[in-house]
Design a protein around this motif. Structure first.
Motif, PDB file in Angstrom:
ATOM      1  N   THR A  13       1.248  -0.900   0.268  1.00  0.00           N
ATOM      2  CA  THR A  13      -0.206   0.049   0.478  1.00  0.00           C
ATOM      3  C   THR A  13       0.396   0.722  -0.233  1.00  0.00           C
ATOM      4  OG1 THR A  13      -0.316  -0.383   2.448  1.00  0.00           O
ATOM      5  CG2 THR A  13      -2.163  -1.647   0.669  1.00  0.00           C
ATOM      6  N   HIS A  14       2.343   1.284   0.017  1.00  0.00           N
ATOM      7  CA  HIS A  14       2.663   2.732   0.183  1.00  0.00           C
ATOM      8  C   HIS A  14       3.024   2.837  -1.517  1.00  0.00           C
ATOM      9  CE1 HIS A  14       5.911  -1.033  -0.476  1.00  0.00           C
ATOM     10  NE2 HIS A  14       6.255   0.141  -0.842  1.00  0.00           N
ATOM     11  N   ARG A  15       3.267   2.361  -2.443  1.00  0.00           N
ATOM     12  CA  ARG A  15       3.129   2.377  -3.344  1.00  0.00           C
ATOM     13  C   ARG A  15       2.303   3.608  -3.715  1.00  0.00           C
ATOM     14  NH1 ARG A  15       2.786  -2.436  -7.005  1.00  0.00           N
ATOM     15  NH2 ARG A  15       2.556  -0.857  -8.108  1.00  0.00           N
ATOM     16  N   PHE A  16       0.817   3.755  -2.926  1.00  0.00           N
ATOM     17  CA  PHE A  16      -0.240   5.055  -3.462  1.00  0.00           C
ATOM     18  C   PHE A  16       1.104   6.233  -3.160  1.00  0.00           C
ATOM     19  CE2 PHE A  16      -3.378   1.673  -2.430  1.00  0.00           C
ATOM     20  CZ  PHE A  16      -4.610   2.545  -3.828  1.00  0.00           C
ATOM     21  N   LYS A  17       1.101   6.375  -1.754  1.00  0.00           N
ATOM     22  CA  LYS A  17       2.350   7.124  -1.718  1.00  0.00           C
ATOM     23  C   LYS A  17       3.244   7.359  -2.414  1.00  0.00           C
ATOM     24  CE  LYS A  17       4.540   9.384   2.120  1.00  0.00           C
ATOM     25  NZ  LYS A  17       4.567   9.156   3.557  1.00  0.00           N
ATOM     26  N   GLN A  18       4.074   7.096  -2.911  1.00  0.00           N
ATOM     27  CA  GLN A  18       5.121   7.152  -3.489  1.00  0.00           C
ATOM     28  C   GLN A  18       4.933   7.981  -4.623  1.00  0.00           C
ATOM     29  OE1 GLN A  18       7.170   3.192  -4.045  1.00  0.00           O
ATOM     30  NE2 GLN A  18       8.324   3.518  -2.095  1.00  0.00           N
ATOM     31  N   SER A  19       3.335   7.137  -5.473  1.00  0.00           N
ATOM     32  CA  SER A  19       2.744   6.967  -6.520  1.00  0.00           C
ATOM     33  C   SER A  19       3.416   8.760  -6.698  1.00  0.00           C
ATOM     34  CB  SER A  19       2.519   6.554  -7.305  1.00  0.00           C
ATOM     35  OG  SER A  19       2.683   5.564  -7.477  1.00  0.00           O
ATOM     36  N   ARG A  20       2.410   9.071  -5.916  1.00  0.00           N
ATOM     37  CA  ARG A  20       1.579  10.349  -5.314  1.00  0.00           C
ATOM     38  C   ARG A  20       2.339  11.695  -5.156  1.00  0.00           C
ATOM     39  NH1 ARG A  20      -2.124   8.286  -1.341  1.00  0.00           N
ATOM     40  NH2 ARG A  20      -1.616   9.233   0.103  1.00  0.00           N
ATOM     41  N   ILE A  21       3.519  11.390  -4.282  1.00  0.00           N
ATOM     42  CA  ILE A  21       4.325  12.258  -3.708  1.00  0.00           C
ATOM     43  C   ILE A  21       5.173  12.652  -5.619  1.00  0.00           C
ATOM     44  CG2 ILE A  21       6.659  12.652  -3.429  1.00  0.00           C
ATOM     45  CD1 ILE A  21       5.928  11.358  -1.133  1.00  0.00           C
ATOM     46  N   LYS A  22       5.708  11.518  -5.739  1.00  0.00           N
ATOM     47  CA  LYS A  22       6.104  11.865  -7.246  1.00  0.00           C
ATOM     48  C   LYS A  22       5.187  12.171  -8.997  1.00  0.00           C
ATOM     49  CE  LYS A  22       8.753   9.396 -11.164  1.00  0.00           C
ATOM     50  NZ  LYS A  22       9.937   7.948 -11.613  1.00  0.00           N
ATOM     51  N   LEU A  23       4.088  12.283  -8.247  1.00  0.00           N
ATOM     52  CA  LEU A  23       3.075  12.736 -10.165  1.00  0.00           C
ATOM     53  C   LEU A  23       2.822  14.027  -8.924  1.00  0.00           C
ATOM     54  CD1 LEU A  23       1.447  12.980 -11.966  1.00  0.00           C
ATOM     55  CD2 LEU A  23      -0.819  12.437  -9.930  1.00  0.00           C
ATOM     56  N   ALA A  24       3.022  14.742  -7.775  1.00  0.00           N
ATOM     57  CA  ALA A  24       2.988  15.845  -7.209  1.00  0.00           C
ATOM     58  C   ALA A  24       3.801  16.956  -7.905  1.00  0.00           C
ATOM     59  CB  ALA A  24       3.028  16.017  -5.780  1.00  0.00           C
ATOM     60  N   GLN A  25       5.468  16.376  -7.758  1.00  0.00           N
ATOM     61  CA  GLN A  25       6.323  16.766  -8.027  1.00  0.00           C
ATOM     62  C   GLN A  25       6.661  17.147  -9.477  1.00  0.00           C
ATOM     63  OE1 GLN A  25       9.533  14.044  -7.071  1.00  0.00           O
ATOM     64  NE2 GLN A  25       9.461  14.788  -4.850  1.00  0.00           N
ATOM     65  N   LEU A  26       6.207  15.651 -10.523  1.00  0.00           N
ATOM     66  CA  LEU A  26       6.264  16.176 -11.339  1.00  0.00           C
ATOM     67  C   LEU A  26       5.344  17.107 -12.186  1.00  0.00           C
ATOM     68  CD1 LEU A  26       5.962  12.540 -12.771  1.00  0.00           C
ATOM     69  CD2 LEU A  26       7.669  14.277 -13.275  1.00  0.00           C
ATOM     70  N   LEU A  27       3.973  17.128 -11.265  1.00  0.00           N
ATOM     71  CA  LEU A  27       2.817  18.020 -11.820  1.00  0.00           C
ATOM     72  C   LEU A  27       2.901  19.504 -11.767  1.00  0.00           C
ATOM     73  CD1 LEU A  27      -0.392  16.160 -10.924  1.00  0.00           C
ATOM     74  CD2 LEU A  27       0.153  17.264 -13.274  1.00  0.00           C
ATOM     75  N   THR A  28       4.110  20.010 -10.808  1.00  0.00           N
ATOM     76  CA  THR A  28       4.639  20.761 -10.228  1.00  0.00           C
ATOM     77  C   THR A  28       5.448  22.009 -11.063  1.00  0.00           C
ATOM     78  OG1 THR A  28       4.092  20.705  -7.876  1.00  0.00           O
ATOM     79  CG2 THR A  28       6.263  22.077  -8.417  1.00  0.00           C
ATOM     80  N   VAL A  29       6.613  20.828 -11.891  1.00  0.00           N
ATOM     81  CA  VAL A  29       7.782  21.276 -12.941  1.00  0.00           C
ATOM     82  C   VAL A  29       7.160  21.855 -13.803  1.00  0.00           C
ATOM     83  CG1 VAL A  29       9.557  20.080 -13.967  1.00  0.00           C
ATOM     84  CG2 VAL A  29       9.242  20.213 -11.434  1.00  0.00           C
ATOM     85  N   GLN A  30       6.025  21.064 -13.674  1.00  0.00           N
ATOM     86  CA  GLN A  30       5.331  21.407 -15.943  1.00  0.00           C
ATOM     87  C   GLN A  30       4.558  22.584 -15.041  1.00  0.00           C
ATOM     88  OE1 GLN A  30       1.908  18.840 -15.905  1.00  0.00           O
ATOM     89  NE2 GLN A  30       2.184  18.834 -18.196  1.00  0.00           N
ATOM     90  N   LYS A  31       3.849  22.728 -14.060  1.00  0.00           N
ATOM     91  CA  LYS A  31       3.509  23.943 -13.614  1.00  0.00           C
ATOM     92  C   LYS A  31       4.188  25.340 -13.722  1.00  0.00           C
ATOM     93  CE  LYS A  31      -0.153  26.048 -12.597  1.00  0.00           C
ATOM     94  NZ  LYS A  31      -1.966  26.166 -13.841  1.00  0.00           N
ATOM     95  N   GLU A  32       5.686  24.928 -13.203  1.00  0.00           N
ATOM     96  CA  GLU A  32       6.342  26.042 -12.731  1.00  0.00           C
ATOM     97  C   GLU A  32       6.328  27.021 -15.145  1.00  0.00           C
ATOM     98  OE1 GLU A  32       9.600  24.666 -10.970  1.00  0.00           O
ATOM     99  OE2 GLU A  32       8.406  25.207  -8.860  1.00  0.00           O
ATOM    100  N   ARG A  33       6.805  25.584 -15.607  1.00  0.00           N
ATOM    101  CA  ARG A  33       6.871  25.955 -16.752  1.00  0.00           C
ATOM    102  C   ARG A  33       6.216  26.376 -17.474  1.00  0.00           C
ATOM    103  NH1 ARG A  33      10.280  20.790 -19.530  1.00  0.00           N
ATOM    104  NH2 ARG A  33      12.217  20.623 -17.586  1.00  0.00           N
TER     105      ARG A  33
END
Length: 69
Positions: free
Chosen positions: A43-63
């Motif tokens: 179940t810890h894969r949920f948290k890992q995936s959500r964190i990585k998704l948030a990081q990618l979305l943040t970088v995309q939004k910054e650009r």
């Protein structure tokens, strides 16, 4: 799945970021499906995936905001 640094994510191209975002959204969908059918063991894969998704979305939004300015 090791979490990449923000600097590593910023070095990716726009196409790579979009591809990874789509892949993570699909992975989260699959994880939710596995959890609903009681087939999910890690179940810890949920948290890992959500964190990585948030990081990618943040970088995309910054650009997007830097090109709009």
């Amino acid at each position: 799945m090791a979490r990449p640094n923000a600097s590593e994510l910023r070095q990716l191209s726009d196409a790579d970021i979009t591809e990874q975002i789509n892949g993570l959204r699909r992975e989260l969908f699959d994880l939710r499906f596995q959890q609903a059918t009681r087939q999910l063991g890690n179940t810890h894969r949920f948290k890992q995936s959500r964190i990585k998704l948030a990081q990618l979305l943040t970088v995309q939004k910054e650009r997007q905001s830097s090109t709009a300015s």
